[in-house]
Design a protein around this motif. Structure first.
Motif, PDB file in Angstrom:
ATOM      1  N   ARG A 105      -8.800  -3.857   1.383  1.00 14.27           N
ATOM      2  CA  ARG A 105      -7.773  -3.651   2.399  1.00 14.27           C
ATOM      3  C   ARG A 105      -8.251  -4.075   3.788  1.00 14.27           C
ATOM      4  O   ARG A 105      -7.478  -4.566   4.608  1.00 14.27           O
ATOM      5  N   THR A 148      -7.592  -0.775   6.936  1.00 12.11           N
ATOM      6  CA  THR A 148      -6.717  -1.952   6.916  1.00 12.11           C
ATOM      7  C   THR A 148      -6.316  -2.335   8.329  1.00 12.11           C
ATOM      8  O   THR A 148      -6.420  -3.500   8.729  1.00 12.11           O
ATOM      9  N   CYS A 192      -8.471  -5.702  -4.189  1.00 14.58           N
ATOM     10  CA  CYS A 192      -7.881  -4.388  -4.478  1.00 14.58           C
ATOM     11  C   CYS A 192      -7.474  -4.281  -5.944  1.00 14.58           C
ATOM     12  O   CYS A 192      -7.613  -3.225  -6.563  1.00 14.58           O
ATOM     13  N   THR A 241       3.212   3.525   5.761  1.00 15.71           N
ATOM     14  CA  THR A 241       2.223   4.082   4.837  1.00 15.71           C
ATOM     15  C   THR A 241       2.666   5.418   4.266  1.00 15.71           C
ATOM     16  O   THR A 241       2.494   5.684   3.068  1.00 15.71           O
ATOM     17  N   TYR A 254       0.826  -1.209   0.000  1.00 14.80           N
ATOM     18  CA  TYR A 254       0.000   0.000   0.000  1.00 14.80           C
ATOM     19  C   TYR A 254       0.861   1.261   0.000  1.00 14.80           C
ATOM     20  O   TYR A 254       0.658   2.180  -0.797  1.00 14.80           O
TER      21      TYR A 254
END
Length: 446
Positions: free
Chosen positions: A114, A63, A101, A270, A36
Motif C-alpha cells: 500500500r 498508503t 498486496c 476508508t 482498500y
C-alpha cells in the motif's frame, strides 16, 4: 515556426484527447484508492492476515504517507523531467503495489504494497491537475478539473462493484489483482498519445516541439517569462515562488484547506462502510454506501465545476465544505436505510468536489511557471490530512463510537471552509508585485 503564429481556437473538442487520457489515469487512481475501503470488512475478517481496526488504520495511513511523498516529489520534478514520464511511472508504481498486496502473506508486506501504491497515487494527481489546468479551454478550467475528477469517483464505484462481486466468493486477493490492470491498459495509451507540456518542452530548449504541441491543441505558445526554469535551480526557484508577495499568505491557507479536504476524502473512503456497520446497518448495505457516496461525487464534480467557473472556486469550495459538515452531522442519527442512502449521496455531492475546488483555486493562484509546483505542494502537504484521516477513523472505530467519527469529519469540513474562505483576503494582504498571468486567470481565485 515563429513564436508569433496564432494558435487555433481552443475548445473542449480540441483538448478532449488530453482530458480523456487524464480521466483514464485518474479512474485507475480512484479504483486503487477505494479498493482498500471496499474490501476492508473482508480484510478484518481474514484471521491469516492479522488485521485489527487499529492495524488497518495504520496501513491506510502508510498508503497516504506514500501519497504525500509522491505528490511532493512529482509536483517538484514534473517541470524538470516532464509530465508524460511521471504519469507513466506513477501508474506503474501503484499497479505494482496492488500486485504486492495481492500476494501479501501478512500485514507487514500488505502495508509495504500500500505504501508503494501510495507513491504512485500521490504522484499522479498533481500532474493530472497541472495538465488539465494547462490544456483546459479559457474560463473553463474549473469545469475541466471537475470533469477529470469524475473519473476518480467512477473508479471508486468500480472498486466497490469489484469488491461486492468478487471478494465474497473468491476472496479479497483477487480484488487487488484487478489493481494491476492500469499498467496493462493505461500505460500504453499514455505513452502513445499524451502530449508533453509545451512549457516544459520550451524550458528544455525544444521550442519547435513546444510550438507544435501548442498549435495542435490551440494553446498559446510558451514564452520565456511563463516557462518553468530548467534544472535543479529552477526547482528551488519554483518552491520559493510559493512564498512570493501575493502568495506567501495564501499558500499556507491552501495547505490547511487541502489537509482538511483530504482528511475527509480518505477518512470517508476508508472507513465509511465500517462506520455505517457500527451504526447498525448490514455488511452488504455498509459497503454499498461507498458506491453511493462516489456516485454523489460524480454529480458533485459536474455541478461544482460549472458553478465555480461562474462564481469562483473559493466560494464554491467554502460552501461545499459547510454542506459536507451538515451531511456528516446528520449521519450521526439512526436513519431509515432509504433516508441514509439519500443523505450519503447528497453528502458525496459536496464532500469530494469541495476538495477538488481547492485544487481549482490553487491552479489560479500561481503563475504558469509555478503552477505544477504549487499543485504538488498543496496536494503533498495536504496528504498529511490523508495520513491522519484513516488513522483517526481506525482509532474511532476501535473505540466503538461511530457518532464520534461523523462528528470528527464534520469538524474537518468546517476547518476547510474557514481556510479556503480566507485565501482571497490573504492574497490582497500579502500582495506586492504580482507575477504576470494570462488574462483568463486574473482574479479567478477570488
Amino acid at each position: 515556426m515563429t513564436a508569433s503564429a496564432s494558435p487555433p481556437s481552443r475548445s473542449f473538442r480540441t483538448v478532449a484527447p488530453v482530458i480523456a487520457l487524464c480521466w483514464l489515469a485518474v479512474f485507475f487512481d480512484g479504483m486503487d484508492v477505494n479498493i482498500y475501503g471496499a474490501v476492508m470488512p473482508h480484510l478484518l475478517d481474514d484471521p491469516g492476515l492479522g488485521f485489527s481496526p487499529g492495524t488497518a488504520g495504520t496501513v491506510g495511513s502508510w498508503t497516504t504517507f506514500g501519497m504525500l511523498i509522491g505528490a511532493l516529489a512529482a509536483g517538484t520534478l514534473t517541470d524538470w523531467l516532464g509530465r508524460k514520464p511521471l504519469v507513466t511511472g506513477s501508474v506503474v508504481l501503484f499497479s505494482l503495489g496492488s500486485a504486492l498486496c495481492a500476494v501479501a502473506p501478512g500485514a507487514e508486506v500488505f502495508g509495504a504494497g500500500r505504501f508503494l501504491s501510495g507513491l504512485g497515487l500521490g504522484g499522479l494527481m498533481p500532474i493530472g491537475l497541472a495538465i488539465v489546468a494547462e490544456f483546459a479551454p479559457p474560463r473553463r478550467a474549473a469545469l475541466a478539473t471537475g470533469l477529470m475528477m469524475t473519473s476518480y469517483h467512477a473508479g471508486g464505484m468500480a472498486a466497490t462493484g469489484i469488491g461486492l462481486a468478487v471478494a465474497p466468493e473468491h476472496g479479497w486477493r483477487w480484488v487487488f489483482w484487478a489493481g494491476v490492470l492500469p499498467a496493462v491498459i493505461a500505460v500504453p495509451l499514455v505513452t502513445r498519445w499524451l502530449p508533453e507540456s509545451p512549457g516544459v518542452l520550451f524550458a528544455k530548449g525544444r521550442a519547435d516541439q513546444a510550438y507544435a504541441v501548442a498549435d495542435r491543441y490551440g494553446l498559446d505558445r510558451p514564452v520565456a517569462a511563463e516557462a518553468p526554469e530548467a534544472g535543479a535551480k529552477g526547482r528551488m526557484t519554483a518552491i520559493g515562488a510559493l512564498f512570493a508577495p501575493g502568495t506567501r499568505l495564501a499558500t499556507p491557507l491552501l495547505w490547511v484547506a487541502s489537509f482538511a479536504g483530504l482528511l475527509l476524502v480518505y477518512g470517508v473512503s476508508t472507513w465509511l462502510p465500517e462506520l455505517m456497520r457500527a451504526s447498525g446497518y448490514s455488511l452488504s448495505s455498509s459497503v454499498t454506501f461507498l458506491m453511493v457516496i462516489n456516485a454523489g461525487g460524480i454529480v458533485g464534480m459536474l455541478v461544482a465545476g460549472r458553478t465555480a467557473d461562474r462564481f469562483g472556486p473559493v466560494k464554491v469550495s467554502a460552501i461545499w465544505f459547510l454542506l459536507t459538515a451538515a451531511g456528516a452531522f446528520l449521519l450521526r442519527a439512526q436513519l431509515p436505510l432509504g433516508v441514509a442512502y439519500t443523505v450519503v449521496f447528497i453528502t458525496g455531492v459536496w464532500l469530494f468536489s469541495a476538495q477538488v475546488m481547492v485544487y481549482a483555486a490553487t491552479s489560479r493562484v500561481y503563475a504558469p511557471g509555478q503552477r505544477a509546483t504549487g499543485l504538488g505542494w498543496v496536494t503533498g502537504v495536504g496528504r498529511t490530512g490523508a495520513v491522519v484521516g484513516p488513522w483517526l477513523g481506525g482509532m474511532v472505530i476501535a473505540g466503538g463510537d461511530a457518532g464520534l467519527g461523523f462528528t470528527t469529519f464534520a469538524v474537518a469540513a468546517v476547518l476547510g471552509a474557514v481556510a479556503i474562505s480566507l485565501v482571497p483576503l490573504a492574497r490582497r494582504a500579502g500582495r506586492g508585485p504580482v507575477p504576470r498571468q494570462p488574462a483568463v486567470l486574473a482574479g479567478a481565485a477570488d
